[in-house]
Write a protein that holds these residues in place. Structure first.
Motif, PDB file in Angstrom:
ATOM      1  N   GLN A 308       0.873  -1.238   0.067  1.00 31.41           N
ATOM      2  CA  GLN A 308       0.070   0.150   0.048  1.00 31.41           C
ATOM      3  C   GLN A 308       0.896   1.192  -0.088  1.00 31.41           C
ATOM      4  O   GLN A 308       1.807   1.441  -0.817  1.00 31.41           O
ATOM      5  CB  GLN A 308      -0.954  -0.097   1.175  1.00 31.41           C
ATOM      6  N   ALA A 309       0.840   2.166   0.589  1.00 30.52           N
ATOM      7  CA  ALA A 309       1.399   3.439   0.890  1.00 30.52           C
ATOM      8  C   ALA A 309       2.906   3.007   0.897  1.00 30.52           C
ATOM      9  O   ALA A 309       3.756   4.094   0.258  1.00 30.52           O
ATOM     10  CB  ALA A 309       1.014   4.380   1.955  1.00 30.52           C
ATOM     11  N   SER A 310       3.360   1.940   1.506  1.00 34.48           N
ATOM     12  CA  SER A 310       4.780   1.752   1.557  1.00 34.48           C
ATOM     13  C   SER A 310       5.228   0.852   0.215  1.00 34.48           C
ATOM     14  O   SER A 310       6.239   0.322   0.434  1.00 34.48           O
ATOM     15  CB  SER A 310       5.176   0.858   2.909  1.00 34.48           C
ATOM     16  N   GLY A 315      11.433   6.649  -2.084  1.00 36.42           N
ATOM     17  CA  GLY A 315      10.819   7.490  -1.171  1.00 36.42           C
ATOM     18  C   GLY A 315      12.108   8.306  -0.649  1.00 36.42           C
ATOM     19  O   GLY A 315      13.052   7.746  -0.425  1.00 36.42           O
ATOM     20  N   ALA A 316      11.795   9.852  -0.620  1.00 37.42           N
ATOM     21  CA  ALA A 316      12.790  10.520  -0.036  1.00 37.42           C
ATOM     22  C   ALA A 316      12.796  10.591   1.334  1.00 37.42           C
ATOM     23  O   ALA A 316      11.625  10.381   1.966  1.00 37.42           O
ATOM     24  CB  ALA A 316      12.457  12.074  -0.499  1.00 37.42           C
ATOM     25  N   ILE A 317      13.890  10.455   1.842  1.00 43.14           N
ATOM     26  CA  ILE A 317      14.242  10.490   3.359  1.00 43.14           C
ATOM     27  C   ILE A 317      14.908  11.492   3.840  1.00 43.14           C
ATOM     28  O   ILE A 317      16.098  11.932   3.260  1.00 43.14           O
ATOM     29  CB  ILE A 317      14.786   9.198   3.837  1.00 43.14           C
ATOM     30  N   GLN A 440      -2.590 -11.842   3.352  1.00 43.93           N
ATOM     31  CA  GLN A 440      -4.336 -12.118   2.712  1.00 43.93           C
ATOM     32  C   GLN A 440      -5.297 -12.342   3.569  1.00 43.93           C
ATOM     33  O   GLN A 440      -6.247 -13.232   3.687  1.00 43.93           O
ATOM     34  CB  GLN A 440      -4.305 -12.990   1.567  1.00 43.93           C
ATOM     35  N   CYS A 441      -5.115 -11.548   4.831  1.00 46.99           N
ATOM     36  CA  CYS A 441      -5.934 -11.686   5.984  1.00 46.99           C
ATOM     37  C   CYS A 441      -6.562 -10.262   6.500  1.00 46.99           C
ATOM     38  O   CYS A 441      -5.582  -9.760   7.064  1.00 46.99           O
ATOM     39  CB  CYS A 441      -5.073 -12.499   7.061  1.00 46.99           C
ATOM     40  N   GLN A 442      -7.772 -10.268   5.906  1.00 42.51           N
ATOM     41  CA  GLN A 442      -8.117  -8.848   6.402  1.00 42.51           C
ATOM     42  C   GLN A 442      -9.110  -8.760   7.494  1.00 42.51           C
ATOM     43  O   GLN A 442     -10.048  -9.424   7.714  1.00 42.51           O
ATOM     44  CB  GLN A 442      -8.976  -7.949   4.923  1.00 42.51           C
ATOM     45  N   GLY A 580      -1.143   5.866  -4.117  1.00 41.41           N
ATOM     46  CA  GLY A 580      -1.178   5.223  -2.769  1.00 41.41           C
ATOM     47  C   GLY A 580      -2.088   6.320  -1.795  1.00 41.41           C
ATOM     48  O   GLY A 580      -2.212   7.533  -2.324  1.00 41.41           O
ATOM     49  N   VAL A 581      -2.385   5.881  -0.585  1.00 38.99           N
ATOM     50  CA  VAL A 581      -2.888   7.016   0.501  1.00 38.99           C
ATOM     51  C   VAL A 581      -2.057   7.272   1.675  1.00 38.99           C
ATOM     52  O   VAL A 581      -1.456   6.176   2.216  1.00 38.99           O
ATOM     53  CB  VAL A 581      -4.243   6.476   0.852  1.00 38.99           C
ATOM     54  N   ARG A 582      -1.791   8.181   1.878  1.00 41.36           N
ATOM     55  CA  ARG A 582      -0.942   8.496   3.319  1.00 41.36           C
ATOM     56  C   ARG A 582      -2.076   9.135   4.357  1.00 41.36           C
ATOM     57  O   ARG A 582      -2.866   9.856   3.776  1.00 41.36           O
ATOM     58  CB  ARG A 582       0.081   9.419   3.209  1.00 41.36           C
ATOM     59  N   MET A 583      -1.875   8.536   5.377  1.00 39.18           N
ATOM     60  CA  MET A 583      -2.563   9.286   6.424  1.00 39.18           C
ATOM     61  C   MET A 583      -1.876  10.386   7.242  1.00 39.18           C
ATOM     62  O   MET A 583      -0.954  10.414   7.869  1.00 39.18           O
ATOM     63  CB  MET A 583      -3.003   8.014   7.479  1.00 39.18           C
ATOM     64  N   ARG A 642       6.061  11.729   5.109  1.00 40.31           N
ATOM     65  CA  ARG A 642       7.373  11.288   5.404  1.00 40.31           C
ATOM     66  C   ARG A 642       7.646  10.107   6.443  1.00 40.31           C
ATOM     67  O   ARG A 642       8.203  10.190   7.426  1.00 40.31           O
ATOM     68  CB  ARG A 642       8.033  12.520   6.033  1.00 40.31           C
ATOM     69  N   GLY A 643       6.794   9.095   5.965  1.00 38.97           N
ATOM     70  CA  GLY A 643       6.840   7.879   6.977  1.00 38.97           C
ATOM     71  C   GLY A 643       7.956   7.225   6.930  1.00 38.97           C
ATOM     72  O   GLY A 643       8.526   6.667   8.126  1.00 38.97           O
ATOM     73  N   LEU A 644       9.054   7.424   6.010  1.00 34.60           N
ATOM     74  CA  LEU A 644      10.287   6.949   6.304  1.00 34.60           C
ATOM     75  C   LEU A 644      11.218   7.526   7.009  1.00 34.60           C
ATOM     76  O   LEU A 644      12.125   6.767   7.900  1.00 34.60           O
ATOM     77  CB  LEU A 644      10.899   6.766   4.529  1.00 34.60           C
TER      78      LEU A 644
HETATM   79  P1  FAD Z   1       0.890   1.371   4.821  1.00 30.14           P
HETATM   80  O1  FAD Z   1       2.255   1.411   4.047  1.00 30.14           O
HETATM   81  O2  FAD Z   1      -0.359   1.772   4.041  1.00 30.14           O
HETATM   82  O3  FAD Z   1       0.733  -0.084   5.342  1.00 30.14           O
HETATM   83  C1  FAD Z   1      -0.663  -0.350   6.008  1.00 30.14           C
HETATM   84  C2  FAD Z   1      -0.627  -1.946   5.817  1.00 30.14           C
HETATM   85  O4  FAD Z   1      -1.905  -2.291   6.585  1.00 30.14           O
HETATM   86  C3  FAD Z   1      -0.992  -2.481   4.407  1.00 30.14           C
HETATM   87  O5  FAD Z   1       0.244  -3.481   4.139  1.00 30.14           O
HETATM   88  C4  FAD Z   1      -2.184  -3.012   4.654  1.00 30.14           C
HETATM   89  O6  FAD Z   1      -2.338  -4.376   3.855  1.00 30.14           O
HETATM   90  C5  FAD Z   1      -2.331  -3.432   6.049  1.00 30.14           C
HETATM   91  N1  FAD Z   1      -3.913  -3.370   6.313  1.00 30.14           N
HETATM   92  C6  FAD Z   1      -4.624  -2.165   6.638  1.00 30.14           C
HETATM   93  N2  FAD Z   1      -5.774  -2.537   7.023  1.00 30.14           N
HETATM   94  C7  FAD Z   1      -5.881  -3.854   7.343  1.00 30.14           C
HETATM   95  C8  FAD Z   1      -6.704  -4.802   7.892  1.00 30.14           C
HETATM   96  N3  FAD Z   1      -7.860  -4.390   8.074  1.00 30.14           N
HETATM   97  N4  FAD Z   1      -6.592  -6.213   7.897  1.00 30.14           N
HETATM   98  C9  FAD Z   1      -5.244  -6.488   7.844  1.00 30.14           C
HETATM   99  N5  FAD Z   1      -4.164  -5.522   7.205  1.00 30.14           N
HETATM  100  C10 FAD Z   1      -4.607  -4.098   7.089  1.00 30.14           C
HETATM  101  N6  FAD Z   1       7.058   8.965   2.736  1.00 30.14           N
HETATM  102  C11 FAD Z   1       8.594   9.449   2.779  1.00 30.14           C
HETATM  103  O7  FAD Z   1       9.377   9.262   3.754  1.00 30.14           O
HETATM  104  N7  FAD Z   1       9.144   9.924   1.546  1.00 30.14           N
HETATM  105  C12 FAD Z   1       8.422   9.941   0.482  1.00 30.14           C
HETATM  106  O8  FAD Z   1       9.032  10.579  -0.551  1.00 30.14           O
HETATM  107  C13 FAD Z   1       7.202   9.625   0.432  1.00 30.14           C
HETATM  108  N8  FAD Z   1       6.145   9.731  -0.724  1.00 30.14           N
HETATM  109  C14 FAD Z   1       5.358   9.278  -0.689  1.00 30.14           C
HETATM  110  C15 FAD Z   1       4.233   9.297  -2.026  1.00 30.14           C
HETATM  111  C16 FAD Z   1       3.144   8.845  -1.743  1.00 30.14           C
HETATM  112  C17 FAD Z   1       2.253   9.061  -3.088  1.00 30.14           C
HETATM  113  C18 FAD Z   1       2.367   8.231  -0.697  1.00 30.14           C
HETATM  114  C19 FAD Z   1       1.056   7.846  -0.710  1.00 30.14           C
HETATM  115  C20 FAD Z   1       3.091   8.367   0.317  1.00 30.14           C
HETATM  116  C21 FAD Z   1       4.332   8.608   0.382  1.00 30.14           C
HETATM  117  N9  FAD Z   1       5.199   8.711   1.640  1.00 30.14           N
HETATM  118  C22 FAD Z   1       6.638   9.164   1.522  1.00 30.14           C
HETATM  119  C23 FAD Z   1       4.507   8.404   2.939  1.00 30.14           C
HETATM  120  C24 FAD Z   1       4.858   6.982   3.423  1.00 30.14           C
HETATM  121  O9  FAD Z   1       4.793   6.178   1.996  1.00 30.14           O
HETATM  122  C25 FAD Z   1       3.676   6.666   4.214  1.00 30.14           C
HETATM  123  O10 FAD Z   1       3.900   7.293   5.264  1.00 30.14           O
HETATM  124  C26 FAD Z   1       4.048   5.012   4.930  1.00 30.14           C
HETATM  125  O11 FAD Z   1       4.415   4.366   3.765  1.00 30.14           O
HETATM  126  C27 FAD Z   1       3.015   4.701   5.870  1.00 30.14           C
HETATM  127  O12 FAD Z   1       3.258   3.318   6.241  1.00 30.14           O
HETATM  128  P2  FAD Z   1       2.215   2.565   6.996  1.00 30.14           P
HETATM  129  O13 FAD Z   1       2.829   1.410   7.369  1.00 30.14           O
HETATM  130  O14 FAD Z   1       1.725   3.492   8.160  1.00 30.14           O
HETATM  131  O15 FAD Z   1       1.082   2.438   6.005  1.00 30.14           O
END
Ligand code: FAD
Length: 689
Positions: A308-310, A315-317, A440-442, A580-583, A642-644
Motif C-alpha cells: 500500500q502506501a509503503s 521515497g525521499a528520506i 491475505q488476512c483482512q 497510494g494513500v498517506r494518513m 514522510r513515513g520513512l
Molecule cells: P501502509 O504502508 O499503507 O501499510 C498499511 C498496511 O496495513 C498495509 O500493508 C495493509 O495491507 C495493512 N492493512 C490495512 N488494514 C488492514 C486490515 N484491516 N487487515 C489486515 N491488514 C490491513 N514518505 C516518505 O518518507 N518519503 C516519500 O518520498 C514519500 N512519498 C510518498 C508518496 C506517496 C504517493 C504516498 C502515498 C506516500 C508517500 N510517503 C512518503 C509516505 C509513506 O509512504 C507513508 O507514510 C508510509 O508508507 C505509511 O506506512 P504505514 O505502514 O503506516 O502504512
C-alpha cells in the motif's frame, strides 16, 4: 551520613582473568562486579553514565560488549542498555567517537549524533539490539527531568556511573527517580588531574552523602592507572533512610505522572501482541519487538508486505525542519537519524534495499515557500551535517542539473525503496523473533472480551473464509489508511490523502541528477532507469485509479519549481505511476501510543461541563486526570508524507512502551505523538471538545 570505607579492593586481585588490562583499562565486568544490581550474569543490564572527562573506559566497554555480542554464544542472550548523558557543547562525545579503542559501527553512529547536535534522546541499536546506547544530548538535568520513569520497575536503571565534576544534588534525585530501588552508584573520583585534590576530596565526600541520602549504595571508583585502590565500598543507607529515600522517589514519580496524566503511556500486558499492518510502520514495530524477544502475530490484508502506501519504488528520506525548531522538528531529526541507522543495520544484516544517501536539496517554488525556507535557514545554527544553506551555483553543482535558487541541502538524506525497506524489516523480525505472519488476512472487526483482544478476519482474499483470531494481550493498529475502519478508532482526527507518484524514464540531461530534489514535490535520481516524481495530494479521494490529470500536475510541479533545460526531459507520457494513500494529521506528527477511548473522554467532558469550573481549574483537571484509553489497544499511524523518516522511531518508542521500558523520547515528543493530543489540547485550553 559518614563516608566510611568498609573495604578496599584491587580489581586486579579480584578478577585474575582481567589482570592483564585492569591496571589501565578495567573491563565492564571489573567495573561493575561490585554492583549486585548489575551482575554480569544478568541477562538484561541497564546502566547509565554521566561522564565529563575520560572516554577510554566507555569506549573500551562498548567495544568489549560489541565483540562479546558478536562472538560468545553464551552472551548472545545478554542485553546491555547503556544511557549516556552528554552536554551539547561538550567535546566528550566527540572524543568518544574518535577514541581509537571504539569499534565500528558504534564509532560512526556516535559521530553522526555528535555532528548533528540535536538535543534529546538518540537511540543506537547495535549487535541486533544486544547493545543499546541511548545518548541523551543536552543539559543533563533537563534531559533527566524530561524522561518518564519506566512503568515496569525492572526496566529502571540498575547502576549509575558518574564523575564528581558532572554530578550535583538535583541530578542525583532525578537519577534516583529513574532507578530501581536497589540501584547502585559508582562515583568516579579524580578524573581531572589538574584538579585540587583537597577540594575534590571534600566535594566527593559531600556527593557520597547526597547519593546515599537518595537511597543508593555508593561506591567510589578511582580509575587512575597509578592507583591500585580502585573501588571503595561506601556505607549503605540505613534501612530507615532507605525508606525515606524510596518515599521521596515515589513522590517525584507521582509528581511527574500527575503533570502528565493527559498523556497516558500505559505499558502492554504480559502475553502475545497482534499487529495489523504490512507497511513501514508495522514492519519496524515487528522488528523492534522481535529484538526484545516478544511473541507477535502479524496480520496483513495483502499478499505481501509493502503493497500500500509503503509500496513506492523510491521515497525521499529527509528531516522536517521548522524555523522555531519545535518538538516536531526535533522529532523528525531524531527519527531521520534513527531511520538511517535502521536501513544501514538491515543492509549489514544482508538485506537488499535499493537506496542512495545522495543528499536532498530543498528549494522554494513560490514566494511563500522561498520566504519560509529563508526563515528556516536563518532561524537556527543547523549543524553542517544536518542542513547546509547553499546558493544557486552550489545547488547546481550538488544536483548535477541547473538550479536557479538558493536552498537547503541535507547531506545525510537521500532516497530508499520503501517496499524493500518494509520487506527487509519484516524478514529480519521473523529471523530474530517468534512471529507468526498471516497474509491475505483482512481484519474486519476487533473485540475486547474478558480482558483480551480478538480479531475477526477474512482469510484468503476476497472470497476467503471468516476466521477469528485471539486471544491477544495487546493489539496494535498500524494499518495505514484503514486505521479508522474500526469502531474503537473511527473518531481519530486523521485523514487520508491520495497521492500519485509518476515514473519517468532516465534520459539526458535529466539522468545527470545526482541528488533528490525537493520543492513543489520531489524528484529522485534514476534507479533502474526510472526517476520518481510527485506526488499529488487529494483528500478523501473516492478511488485509487491512475489519474492522467495528476500525472500532468506532477510534471507541472517540476516545471514551476525549476527553469532549467533539463526539465524538458521529464516525460510522463508513458503513464507509468503508482497510487497510494498517506494518513495525515493536522499537526503533521505521527500517532503513536495508547488508543484513546473517545466515548469515555466525551462522557467525562459532558459531565465535567456541568460542574461549571473556571478555565484554569478545568485546564488543571484535564492535565492531571488520566485520559481514558482502550486497554491493551495501541495506535501506530498517521506517518503522513514522510513515513520513512517518522515511522521507524515511532515504532521503536511504541515497542519500548509496550515493554514498560524507559522511553527513548522526551515528554514533549511523547505528548506530540499521543493519539489523543488533538482532543487534549482543546480540553486543556478550555475549548469545547
Ligand atoms: P501502509 O504502508 O499503507 O501499510 C498499511 C498496511 O496495513 C498495509 O500493508 C495493509 O495491507 C495493512 N492493512 C490495512 N488494514 C488492514 C486490515 N484491516 N487487515 C489486515 N491488514 C490491513 N514518505 C516518505 O518518507 N518519503 C516519500 O518520498 C514519500 N512519498 C510518498 C508518496 C506517496 C504517493 C504516498 C502515498 C506516500 C508517500 N510517503 C512518503 C509516505 C509513506 O509512504 C507513508 O507514510 C508510509 O508508507 C505509511 O506506512 P504505514 O505502514 O503506516 O502504512
Amino acid at each position: 551520613m559518614p563516608n566510611i570505607p568498609l573495604r578496599v579492593n584491587s580489581l586486579a586481585t579480584e578478577h585474575p582473568n582481567n589482570a592483564q588490562n585492569s591496571d589501565k583499562m578495567p573491563t565492564f565486568d571489573a567495573i561493575f562486579s561490585h554492583l549486585s544490581a548489575v551482575k554480569s550474569q544478568n541477562s538484561h543490564q541497564i546502566i547509565a553514565l554521566l561522564p565529563s572527562h575520560d572516554t577510554n573506559w566507555p569506549a573500551a566497554l562498548i567495544t568489549e560488549r560489541l565483540t562479546q555480542a558478536g562472538s560468545k554464544q553464551h552472551l548472545q542472550k545478554q542485553h546491555l542498555h547503556l544511557h549516556l548523558f552528554a552536554e551539547h557543547q561538550a567535546t566528550w562525545l566527540k572524543t568518544l567517537a574518535e577514541n581509537e579503542s571504539l569499534s565500528s559501527p558504534a564509532k560512526e553512529q556516535i559521530k553522526a549524533i555528535y555532528d548533528a547536535r540535536v538535543s534529546g534522546c538518540h537511540r543506537l541499536k547495535l549487535a541486533n539490539a544486544r547493545l543499546i546506547i541511548d545518548i541523551h544530548l543536552g543539559d543533563p538535568l533537563s534531559q533527566l527531568k524530561d524522561l518518564v520513569a519506566p512503568s515496569l520497575a525492572s526496566q529502571a536503571i540498575q547502576g549509575w556511573l558518574a564523575d564528581t565534576q558532572a554530578t550535583d544534588e538535583a541530578l542525583i534525585w532525578q537519577m534516583a527517580r529513574l532507578s530501581q530501588d536497589n540501584a547502585e552508584f559508582l562515583l568516579l573520583e579524580n578524573v581531572d588531574v589538574n584538579l585540587d585534590k583537597t577540594s575534590d576530596n571534600a566535594n566527593t565526600n559531600l556527593l557520597t552523602q547526597l547519593i546515599i541520602k537518595a537511597g543508593f549504595t555508593c561506591y567510589r571508583l578511582n580509575l587512575s592507572p597509578e592507583d591500585d585502590q580502585l573501588v571503595t565500598l561506601a556505607e549503605k543507607p540505613s534501612l530507615a533512610s532507605q525508606d525515606i529515600a524510596m518515599v521521596e522517589r515515589r513522590a517525584l514519580r507521582r509528581q511527574q505522572l500527575d503533570k502528565f496524566a493527559f498523556n497516558p503511556l500505559t505499558q502492554g500486558r504480559e502475553g502475545e501482541t497482534a499487529i495489523i499492518g504490512g507497511g513501514v510502520a508495522s514492519a519496524n514495530l515487528a522488528l523492534s519487538l522481535a529484538e526484545r524477544g516478544k511473541k507477535v502475530s502479524f496480520f496483513c490484508m495483502d499478499k505481501a508486505p509493502g503493497e500500500q502506501a509503503s509500496g513506492n519504488k523510491q521515497g525521499a528520506i529527509y528531516p522536517l525542519l521548522t524555523p522555531e525548531h519545535s518538538s516536531l522538528s526535533h522529532y523528525f531529526l531524531q527519527g531521520y537519524l534513527f531511520s538511517r541507522q535502521r536501513i544501514k543495520q538491515l543492509l549489514e544484516a544482508g538485506h537488499e534495499i535499493p537506496h542512495d544517501f545522495c543528499g536532498v536539496l530543498q528549494t522554494g517554488h513560490d514566494e511563500r515557500s522561498h520566504k519560509r525556507l529563508t526563515k528556516i535557514i536563518n532561524a537556527q545554527p543547523w549543524a553542517e551535517s544536518i542542513a547546509l544553506p547553499v546558493n544557486a551555483s552550489q545547488a547546481t553543482a550538488l544536483a548535477g542539473v541547473s538550479i536557479e535558487h538558493q536552498g537547503l541541502y541535507y547531506p545525510l538524506a537521500g532516497w530508499v525503496s520503501p517496499q524493500a525497506f518494509t520487506r527487509a524489516a519484516i524478514i529480519q523480525a521473523e529471523r530474530l523473533g517468534t512471529q507468526t505472519s498471516h497474509y491475505q488476512c483482512q481484519v474486519t472487526a476487533i473485540r475486547f472480551e474478558s480482558q483480551q483482544w480478538y480479531l475477526r478476519a477474512v482469510q484468503g482474499g476476497q472470497d476467503g473464509q471468516e476466521v477469528e483470531f485471539g486471544p491477544f494481550a495487546n493489539l496494535v493498529l498500524a494499518n495505514g489508511r484503514h486505521l479508522t475502519d474500526f469502531a474503537q478508532t473511527a473518531r481519530l482526527p486523521i485523514s487520508g490523502f491520495r497521492g500519485q507518484v509518476s515514473h519517468i524514464p532516465a534520459r539526458a540531461p535529466l539522468k545527470d541528477l545526482k541528488t533528490v530534489l525537493c520543492a513543489h514535490g520531489y524528484l529522485t535520481p534514476a534507479h533502474d532507469k526510472l526517476h520518481c516524481t510527485g506526488a499529488s495530494y487529494v483528500k478523501d479521494a473516492s478511488n485509487l485509479d491512475y489519474s492522467a490529470v495528476e500525472q500532468v500536475e506532477n510534471l507541472d510541479k517540476i516545471r514551476t519549481s525549476y527553469g532549467g533545460e533539463w526539465t524538458k526531459a521529464v516525460d510522463i507520457t508513458g503513464h507509468s505511476a503508482r497510487v497510494g494513500v498517506r494518513m495525515v494529521t493536522r499537526d503533521h506528527a505521527p500517532m503513536m501510543g495508547c488508543a484513546p477511548d473517545f466515548e469515555a473522554i466525551s462522557a467525562t467532558y459532558l459531565n465535567h461541563q456541568q460542574t461549571k469550573k473556571s478555565t484554569k481549574e478545568s485546564a488543571k483537571y484535564w492535565q492531571t486526570t488520566p485520559a481514558s484509553v482502550h486497554q491493551g489497544l495501541f495506535i501506530l499511524g498517521g506517518l503522513g508524507s514522510r513515513g520513512l523518516t517518522s515511522g521507524p522511531l515511532a515504532a521503536e518508542i511504541l515497542a519500548a512502551q509496550l515493554c514498560g521500558e524507559l522511553l527513548p523520547a522526551t515528554q514533549d515528543i511523547l505528548a506530540l505523538l499521543n493519539p489523543n493530543r488533538m482532543w487534549m489540547r482543546k480540553l486543556i485550553k478550555g475549548k469545547a471538545l
